[in-house]
Scaffold this motif. Structure first.
Motif, PDB file in Angstrom:
ATOM      1  N   GLU A 156      -1.514   4.495   9.476  1.00 31.60           N
ATOM      2  CA  GLU A 156      -0.081   4.210   9.340  1.00 31.60           C
ATOM      3  C   GLU A 156       0.184   3.061   8.383  1.00 31.60           C
ATOM      4  O   GLU A 156       1.039   3.161   7.487  1.00 31.60           O
ATOM      5  N   LYS A 157      -0.521   1.963   8.558  1.00 39.40           N
ATOM      6  CA  LYS A 157      -0.277   0.790   7.719  1.00 39.40           C
ATOM      7  C   LYS A 157      -0.544   1.099   6.249  1.00 39.40           C
ATOM      8  O   LYS A 157       0.269   0.771   5.372  1.00 39.40           O
ATOM      9  N   ASP A 158      -1.663   1.758   5.972  1.00 39.25           N
ATOM     10  CA  ASP A 158      -2.005   2.092   4.589  1.00 39.25           C
ATOM     11  C   ASP A 158      -1.008   3.088   3.999  1.00 39.25           C
ATOM     12  O   ASP A 158      -0.645   2.992   2.815  1.00 39.25           O
ATOM     13  N   SER A 159      -0.568   4.039   4.811  1.00 35.95           N
ATOM     14  CA  SER A 159       0.361   5.054   4.325  1.00 35.95           C
ATOM     15  C   SER A 159       1.717   4.457   3.983  1.00 35.95           C
ATOM     16  O   SER A 159       2.309   4.776   2.941  1.00 35.95           O
ATOM     17  N   ILE A 160       2.200   3.584   4.847  1.00 37.04           N
ATOM     18  CA  ILE A 160       3.497   2.950   4.577  1.00 37.04           C
ATOM     19  C   ILE A 160       3.414   2.070   3.336  1.00 37.04           C
ATOM     20  O   ILE A 160       4.337   2.038   2.512  1.00 37.04           O
ATOM     21  N   ALA A 161       2.294   1.370   3.170  1.00 36.54           N
ATOM     22  CA  ALA A 161       2.119   0.561   1.962  1.00 36.54           C
ATOM     23  C   ALA A 161       2.127   1.435   0.722  1.00 36.54           C
ATOM     24  O   ALA A 161       2.729   1.087  -0.307  1.00 36.54           O
ATOM     25  N   ALA A 162       1.478   2.609   0.798  1.00 36.03           N
ATOM     26  CA  ALA A 162       1.468   3.536  -0.332  1.00 36.03           C
ATOM     27  C   ALA A 162       2.864   4.077  -0.610  1.00 36.03           C
ATOM     28  O   ALA A 162       3.269   4.229  -1.775  1.00 36.03           O
ATOM     29  N   PHE A 163       3.604   4.374   0.439  1.00 33.02           N
ATOM     30  CA  PHE A 163       4.974   4.869   0.321  1.00 33.02           C
ATOM     31  C   PHE A 163       5.850   3.854  -0.412  1.00 33.02           C
ATOM     32  O   PHE A 163       6.582   4.197  -1.357  1.00 33.02           O
ATOM     33  N   GLU A 164       5.764   2.618  -0.001  1.00 34.28           N
ATOM     34  CA  GLU A 164       6.578   1.566  -0.617  1.00 34.28           C
ATOM     35  C   GLU A 164       6.123   1.275  -2.043  1.00 34.28           C
ATOM     36  O   GLU A 164       6.948   1.022  -2.929  1.00 34.28           O
ATOM     37  N   ARG A 165       4.832   1.322  -2.274  1.00 31.22           N
ATOM     38  CA  ARG A 165       4.296   1.099  -3.616  1.00 31.22           C
ATOM     39  C   ARG A 165       4.746   2.198  -4.572  1.00 31.22           C
ATOM     40  O   ARG A 165       5.097   1.933  -5.732  1.00 31.22           O
ATOM     41  N   HIS A 166       4.753   3.434  -4.074  1.00 29.86           N
ATOM     42  CA  HIS A 166       5.198   4.556  -4.893  1.00 29.86           C
ATOM     43  C   HIS A 166       6.652   4.380  -5.316  1.00 29.86           C
ATOM     44  O   HIS A 166       6.998   4.549  -6.500  1.00 29.86           O
ATOM     45  N   ALA A 167       7.510   4.043  -4.369  1.00 30.65           N
ATOM     46  CA  ALA A 167       8.932   3.866  -4.682  1.00 30.65           C
ATOM     47  C   ALA A 167       9.127   2.758  -5.712  1.00 30.65           C
ATOM     48  O   ALA A 167       9.914   2.908  -6.658  1.00 30.65           O
ATOM     49  N   ALA A 168       8.407   1.660  -5.548  1.00 31.81           N
ATOM     50  CA  ALA A 168       8.530   0.545  -6.484  1.00 31.81           C
ATOM     51  C   ALA A 168       8.068   0.956  -7.884  1.00 31.81           C
ATOM     52  O   ALA A 168       8.702   0.600  -8.895  1.00 31.81           O
ATOM     53  N   THR A 169       6.998   1.739  -7.963  1.00 28.20           N
ATOM     54  CA  THR A 169       6.470   2.170  -9.257  1.00 28.20           C
ATOM     55  C   THR A 169       7.461   3.076  -9.978  1.00 28.20           C
ATOM     56  O   THR A 169       7.686   2.930 -11.187  1.00 28.20           O
ATOM     57  N   VAL A 170       8.046   4.005  -9.257  1.00 26.29           N
ATOM     58  CA  VAL A 170       9.028   4.901  -9.882  1.00 26.29           C
ATOM     59  C   VAL A 170      10.211   4.094 -10.410  1.00 26.29           C
ATOM     60  O   VAL A 170      10.666   4.297 -11.551  1.00 26.29           O
ATOM     61  N   LYS A 171      10.707   3.170  -9.610  1.00 30.02           N
ATOM     62  CA  LYS A 171      11.866   2.363 -10.016  1.00 30.02           C
ATOM     63  C   LYS A 171      11.564   1.530 -11.257  1.00 30.02           C
ATOM     64  O   LYS A 171      12.420   1.356 -12.125  1.00 30.02           O
ATOM     65  N   GLU A 172      10.342   1.031 -11.326  1.00 25.96           N
ATOM     66  CA  GLU A 172       9.962   0.182 -12.463  1.00 25.96           C
ATOM     67  C   GLU A 172       9.692   0.988 -13.730  1.00 25.96           C
ATOM     68  O   GLU A 172       9.743   0.430 -14.832  1.00 25.96           O
ATOM     69  N   SER A 173       9.427   2.274 -13.578  1.00 25.54           N
ATOM     70  CA  SER A 173       8.942   3.078 -14.699  1.00 25.54           C
ATOM     71  C   SER A 173      10.026   3.828 -15.450  1.00 25.54           C
ATOM     72  O   SER A 173       9.783   4.287 -16.578  1.00 25.54           O
ATOM     73  N   LEU A 174      11.193   3.978 -14.862  1.00 18.90           N
ATOM     74  CA  LEU A 174      12.237   4.789 -15.479  1.00 18.90           C
ATOM     75  C   LEU A 174      13.511   3.976 -15.662  1.00 18.90           C
ATOM     76  O   LEU A 174      13.860   3.146 -14.813  1.00 18.90           O
ATOM     77  N   PRO A 175      14.241   4.218 -16.753  1.00 18.82           N
ATOM     78  CA  PRO A 175      15.495   3.499 -16.969  1.00 18.82           C
ATOM     79  C   PRO A 175      16.549   3.934 -15.948  1.00 18.82           C
ATOM     80  O   PRO A 175      16.534   5.081 -15.480  1.00 18.82           O
ATOM     81  N   PRO A 176      17.465   3.043 -15.603  1.00 15.35           N
ATOM     82  CA  PRO A 176      18.448   3.363 -14.556  1.00 15.35           C
ATOM     83  C   PRO A 176      19.330   4.558 -14.868  1.00 15.35           C
ATOM     84  O   PRO A 176      19.768   5.262 -13.960  1.00 15.35           O
TER      85      PRO A 176
END
Length: 250
Positions: A156-176
């Motif tokens: 659970e802990k690792d999965s939630i960290a991956a989930f949050e990391r994924h969202a942050a990466t997408v937000k950082e990678s694409l223009p608004p």
């Protein structure tokens, strides 16, 4: 050619997104259900288990105008590059609720299909799962950071960290202007505004329960009532609770 790319993890309202995009004219919308129910589609995806494969995305998504859920969203970066004019929607939800729903997915999906005696009508689905299993294992390993055997619930802990990391990466990678971060509980307005279409008059947003769609699809197959996964939600799909969409974790 894809015009809308879903970048959200499974269990973030992807069934709702599929129905909404198709209602707005961006369908057919590709979903994991299409891989489970379509032998040809499973065969198109299977080679992508190998990281060195360079896919022909037009062939993989032939016949579709949009895509949500894994396996498509696992390749969001590649798809965004392949279709530079496409809009990207990152579906999000509470991380703890997301993990609870993922746990249900595994219990009612891979684990159940491996554990129970299956009706003959399940043969196609099982075959498609076996065909794409290396890809599924890759997505779990790289997407969730889990090396547990296929069908076991990841940490659970690792999965939630991956989930949050994924969202942050997408937000950082694409223009608004190209990215919408979207919780399906927000309804039609932000999605329609982002896609440049009118809100369907008098129609509620299709709040579908991902867990229920999966469980009902498998139940039908166990009973021999159909030959494959429903690629569209079953009847009476609207699941509501006070304050918005209810995601069942049971």
């Amino acid at each position: 050619m894809l015009t809308v790319i879903g970048a959200g993890f499974p269990r973030t309202g992807t069934s709702s997104m599929k129905a909404a995009l198709e209602r707005l004219g961006f369908g057919p919308c590709h979903h994991m259900f299409d891989v489970g129910s379509d032998r040809d589609r499973a065969l198109r995806w299977a080679p992508l288990a190998d990281r060195d494969v360079v896919p022909d995305w037009d062939a993989v998504f032939e016949g579709f105008r949009s895509a949500v859920d894994w396996p498509a969203s696992f390749f969001w970066r590649e798809l965004a590059a392949a279709y530079p004019e496409a809009k990207v929607v990152l579906t999000v939800r509470d991380p703890s609720a997301w993990f609870a729903s993922m746990r249900t997915l595994i219990a009612n999906g891979p684990a159940r299909l491996q554990a129970e005696r299956l009706a003959p009508e399940m043969a196609g689905l099982v075959q498609n799962m076996q065909t794409t299993r290396p890809l599924l294992e890759r997505m779990i390993r790289e997407g969730l950071g889990s090396d547990r055997p296929f069908g076991e619930v990841p940490d659970e802990k690792d999965s939630i960290a991956a989930f949050e990391r994924h969202a942050a990466t997408v937000k950082e990678s694409l223009p608004p202007e190209r990215l919408l971060v979207f919780d399906v509980r927000e309804g039609w307005e932000p999605l329609c505004r982002f896609l440049g279409v009118h809100v369907p008059a008098g129609e509620p947003f299709p709040h579908l329960n991902d867990s229920k769609v999966m469980q009902q699809s498998i139940d039908r197959l166990m009973q021999g009532r159909t030959s494959g996964f429903r690629s569209t939600p079953p009847p009476d799909p609207f699941e509501r609770a006070s304050g918005g969409l209810r995601y069942s974790a049971s």
